[in-house]
Design a protein around this motif. Structure first.
Motif: not given
Length: 225
Positions: A7-24, A82-92
């Motif tokens: 999945i393309s790691l967009e900025d908003h997805l990276r921010d969402t994951l970083s905000s919850v990383q310490r709780l995982l 999580l997948l909103a605004g992302t691209t599936t397998s953009p390298e393919r």
């Protein structure tokens, strides 16, 4: 299989994951750590996002999200979010989508195939019949059997060339209408779509004008359609 999808790691997805990383959990938090380093990766495996989504729906994950400061909604970590605004397998490079063929076109092609088979059978019969007729007729000329056989082969060869030329002409004439028919169907579909868009715009415009007239004159009602 989703195990090999990225999945393309967009900025908003990276921010969402970083905000919850310490709780995982520790293992999952360690997996996410590499996606916050420099240079920032452009892709993230689908399985990692799926693990985060599954954790957010678990009792411990849901409780950790709601008791965090500030509290977080577990629904924001579902796969849909999580997948909103992302691209599936953009390298393919996926193949282009091919529209399904029209049943009428398939049936017309089958008819052409049957006609082609019938034409070939008639051509073979014509070649064989012409050669045999020439061989049989030449016996009245008093020719030897060798010359009669050569004459029959010659006649059959000439008829075969003529049948081949006629078949090529027939095939070229029947292949051209197929392309024209397909192009005509596509233009007709686009024309209908444009007509539908125009009609809806006209109706919307008329309705808007009627509403404006009603506001200017409260006693005037919108005519029923």
């Amino acid at each position: 299989m989703t195990s090999d999808l990225n999945i393309s790691l967009e900025d908003h997805l990276r921010d969402t994951l970083s905000s919850v990383q310490r709780l995982l959990p520790c293992e999952l938090s360690a997996q996410l750590q590499i996606y916050f380093t420099q240079p920032k990766p452009a892709l993230i495996p689908y399985t990692v996002l799926q693990s985060v989504s599954q954790w957010s729906r678990s009792p411990s994950g849901s409780s950790a999200l709601r008791s965090a400061t500030p509290p977080r909604d577990p629904n924001n970590f579902s796969m849909v979010s999580l997948l909103a605004g992302t691209t599936t397998s953009p390298e393919r490079k996926f193949g282009s989508y091919v529209l399904p063929r029209d049943p009428e076109e398939i049936e017309a092609e089958r008819k052409r195939e049957r006609r082609a088979i019938t034409t070939l059978m008639n051509a073979l019969l014509s070649v064989g019949g012409s050669g045999f007729a020439a061989w049989w007729a030449s016996q009245h000329a008093g020719w030897k059997k060798e010359w009669r056989a050569l004459f029959g082969l010659f006649v059959g060869f000439v008829v075969a060339i003529a049948e081949a030329v006629l078949y090529l002409i027939w095939k070229s004439r029947h292949s051209a209408p197929t392309k024209k028919t397909r192009r005509r169907h596509q233009e007709s579909a686009r024309h209908k779509k444009n007509e539908g868009d125009g009609d809806s715009s006209i109706v919307e415009t008329e309705y808007s004008e009627a509403r404006l007239r009603r506001r200017g004159n409260p006693d005037q009602s919108i005519p029923s359609e």
